[in-house]
Design a protein around this motif. Structure first.
Motif, PDB file in Angstrom:
ATOM      1  N   ALA A   4      35.140  49.937  47.378  1.00 58.63           N
ATOM      2  CA  ALA A   4      34.712  49.524  45.934  1.00 58.63           C
ATOM      3  C   ALA A   4      36.016  49.548  45.033  1.00 58.63           C
ATOM      4  O   ALA A   4      36.193  48.710  44.292  1.00 58.63           O
ATOM      5  CB  ALA A   4      33.971  50.697  45.310  1.00 58.63           C
ATOM      6  N   GLN A   5      37.110  50.292  45.188  1.00 57.07           N
ATOM      7  CA  GLN A   5      38.412  50.280  44.265  1.00 57.07           C
ATOM      8  C   GLN A   5      39.143  48.949  44.859  1.00 57.07           C
ATOM      9  O   GLN A   5      39.727  48.415  44.112  1.00 57.07           O
ATOM     10  CB  GLN A   5      39.185  51.188  44.899  1.00 57.07           C
ATOM     11  CG  GLN A   5      38.628  52.702  44.428  1.00 57.07           C
ATOM     12  CD  GLN A   5      39.261  53.898  45.025  1.00 57.07           C
ATOM     13  OE1 GLN A   5      40.157  53.750  46.034  1.00 57.07           O
ATOM     14  NE2 GLN A   5      38.939  55.053  44.443  1.00 57.07           N
ATOM     15  N   ALA A   6      39.108  48.278  46.249  1.00 56.70           N
ATOM     16  CA  ALA A   6      39.852  47.114  46.450  1.00 56.70           C
ATOM     17  C   ALA A   6      38.971  45.952  45.904  1.00 56.70           C
ATOM     18  O   ALA A   6      39.660  44.862  45.323  1.00 56.70           O
ATOM     19  CB  ALA A   6      39.775  46.844  48.075  1.00 56.70           C
ATOM     20  N   ARG A   7      37.773  45.887  45.766  1.00 56.55           N
ATOM     21  CA  ARG A   7      36.953  44.847  45.001  1.00 56.55           C
ATOM     22  C   ARG A   7      37.429  44.824  43.698  1.00 56.55           C
ATOM     23  O   ARG A   7      37.318  43.750  43.098  1.00 56.55           O
ATOM     24  CB  ARG A   7      35.368  44.932  45.254  1.00 56.55           C
ATOM     25  CG  ARG A   7      34.859  44.749  46.548  1.00 56.55           C
ATOM     26  CD  ARG A   7      33.409  44.577  46.815  1.00 56.55           C
ATOM     27  NE  ARG A   7      32.656  45.795  46.370  1.00 56.55           N
ATOM     28  CZ  ARG A   7      32.356  46.672  47.194  1.00 56.55           C
ATOM     29  NH1 ARG A   7      32.157  46.479  48.565  1.00 56.55           N
ATOM     30  NH2 ARG A   7      31.546  47.805  46.746  1.00 56.55           N
ATOM     31  N   ILE A   8      37.480  45.959  42.952  1.00 64.36           N
ATOM     32  CA  ILE A   8      37.744  46.104  41.544  1.00 64.36           C
ATOM     33  C   ILE A   8      39.271  45.669  41.217  1.00 64.36           C
ATOM     34  O   ILE A   8      39.440  44.755  40.375  1.00 64.36           O
ATOM     35  CB  ILE A   8      37.693  47.528  40.979  1.00 64.36           C
ATOM     36  CG1 ILE A   8      36.001  48.117  41.091  1.00 64.36           C
ATOM     37  CG2 ILE A   8      38.444  47.667  39.507  1.00 64.36           C
ATOM     38  CD1 ILE A   8      35.809  49.466  40.680  1.00 64.36           C
ATOM     39  N   THR A   9      40.122  46.072  42.227  1.00 65.44           N
ATOM     40  CA  THR A   9      41.508  45.636  42.168  1.00 65.44           C
ATOM     41  C   THR A   9      41.446  43.981  42.446  1.00 65.44           C
ATOM     42  O   THR A   9      42.246  43.512  41.720  1.00 65.44           O
ATOM     43  CB  THR A   9      42.366  46.377  43.132  1.00 65.44           C
ATOM     44  OG1 THR A   9      42.197  47.704  43.160  1.00 65.44           O
ATOM     45  CG2 THR A   9      44.025  46.017  43.176  1.00 65.44           C
TER      46      THR A   9
ATOM     47  N   LYS B  42      33.938  45.624  31.298  1.00 64.96           N
ATOM     48  CA  LYS B  42      33.317  46.632  32.207  1.00 64.96           C
ATOM     49  C   LYS B  42      32.363  46.457  33.008  1.00 64.96           C
ATOM     50  O   LYS B  42      32.184  46.776  34.170  1.00 64.96           O
ATOM     51  CB  LYS B  42      33.294  48.203  31.451  1.00 64.96           C
ATOM     52  CG  LYS B  42      34.464  48.491  30.778  1.00 64.96           C
ATOM     53  CD  LYS B  42      34.098  49.823  29.913  1.00 64.96           C
ATOM     54  CE  LYS B  42      35.500  50.457  29.407  1.00 64.96           C
ATOM     55  NZ  LYS B  42      35.251  51.471  28.403  1.00 64.96           N
ATOM     56  N   TYR B  43      31.173  45.938  32.483  1.00 63.67           N
ATOM     57  CA  TYR B  43      30.045  45.539  33.301  1.00 63.67           C
ATOM     58  C   TYR B  43      30.286  44.635  34.145  1.00 63.67           C
ATOM     59  O   TYR B  43      29.556  44.687  35.353  1.00 63.67           O
ATOM     60  CB  TYR B  43      28.843  45.025  32.095  1.00 63.67           C
ATOM     61  CG  TYR B  43      29.396  43.683  31.498  1.00 63.67           C
ATOM     62  CD1 TYR B  43      28.946  42.500  32.339  1.00 63.67           C
ATOM     63  CD2 TYR B  43      29.805  43.564  30.249  1.00 63.67           C
ATOM     64  CE1 TYR B  43      29.366  41.119  31.721  1.00 63.67           C
ATOM     65  CE2 TYR B  43      30.044  42.285  29.813  1.00 63.67           C
ATOM     66  CZ  TYR B  43      29.978  41.157  30.478  1.00 63.67           C
ATOM     67  OH  TYR B  43      30.121  39.931  29.721  1.00 63.67           O
TER      68      TYR B  43
ATOM     69  N   LEU C 101      33.065  53.840  37.220  1.00 68.00           N
ATOM     70  CA  LEU C 101      34.190  52.831  36.834  1.00 68.00           C
ATOM     71  C   LEU C 101      35.516  53.611  36.341  1.00 68.00           C
ATOM     72  O   LEU C 101      36.556  53.176  36.959  1.00 68.00           O
ATOM     73  CB  LEU C 101      33.992  51.807  35.904  1.00 68.00           C
ATOM     74  CG  LEU C 101      34.896  50.735  35.649  1.00 68.00           C
ATOM     75  CD1 LEU C 101      35.215  50.049  37.122  1.00 68.00           C
ATOM     76  CD2 LEU C 101      34.442  49.699  34.654  1.00 68.00           C
ATOM     77  N   LYS C 102      35.213  54.400  35.653  1.00 69.68           N
ATOM     78  CA  LYS C 102      36.438  55.376  35.084  1.00 69.68           C
ATOM     79  C   LYS C 102      37.261  56.087  36.159  1.00 69.68           C
ATOM     80  O   LYS C 102      38.246  55.979  36.432  1.00 69.68           O
ATOM     81  CB  LYS C 102      36.052  56.148  34.005  1.00 69.68           C
ATOM     82  CG  LYS C 102      35.768  55.628  32.441  1.00 69.68           C
ATOM     83  CD  LYS C 102      35.562  56.729  31.655  1.00 69.68           C
ATOM     84  CE  LYS C 102      35.076  56.008  30.281  1.00 69.68           C
ATOM     85  NZ  LYS C 102      34.805  57.177  29.398  1.00 69.68           N
ATOM     86  N   VAL C 103      36.347  56.558  36.991  1.00 74.94           N
ATOM     87  CA  VAL C 103      36.815  57.333  38.242  1.00 74.94           C
ATOM     88  C   VAL C 103      37.583  56.386  39.135  1.00 74.94           C
ATOM     89  O   VAL C 103      38.791  56.862  39.674  1.00 74.94           O
ATOM     90  CB  VAL C 103      35.554  58.281  38.961  1.00 74.94           C
ATOM     91  CG1 VAL C 103      35.989  58.661  40.302  1.00 74.94           C
ATOM     92  CG2 VAL C 103      35.005  59.029  37.995  1.00 74.94           C
TER      93      VAL C 103
END
Length: 120
Positions: free
Chosen positions: A42-47, A60-61, A77-79
């Motif tokens: 999940a973090q890699a997809r956000i990055t 954010k959405y 998301l904040k985490v």
């Protein structure tokens, strides 16, 4: 009060690093991002979404749907953003009204790390 001329010049040079070395602006190797920085999927997809936005603010959405899908929680998301900053660097992601953006420093760090991996 603004930055001195030297600080701004250095920031501009860092911002141009990926484009100057032939990177199209899109990351394609999500697994490499996960492995190199110790990120969760999940973090890699956000990055990746932040990197691909090339410094533009990502709502954010959008990041919640890309990174968390249906498992989104109010603070999820904040985490993840906090974890990404801890693993890659605090100066890599800016917080804006309603979203986040990858800084030029963040783009340069990720680009350099992935390029070095290719060489090794």
């Amino acid at each position: 009060m603004g930055d001195c001329i030297h600080c701004q010049a250095a920031r501009d040079e860092i911002a141009e690093l990926p484009a100057a070395h032939g990177l199209s602006g899109k990351l394609t190797d999500q697994r490499a991002i996960e492995r190199r920085f110790g990120l969760t999927r999940a973090q890699a997809r956000i990055t990746q979404a932040l990197y691909d936005a090339a410094g533009r603010m990502v709502p954010k959405y959008t990041l919640e749907s890309v990174g968390l899908g249906e498992d989104a929680s109010p603070d999820g998301l904040k985490v993840h953003i906090c974890a990404i900053r801890a693993k890659i660097g605090k100066e890599t992601i800016d917080t804006g009204e309603g979203g986040y953006a990858m800084t030029p420093v963040g783009r340069a760090l990720i680009y350099t790390a992935l390029k070095l991996r290719e060489v090794a």
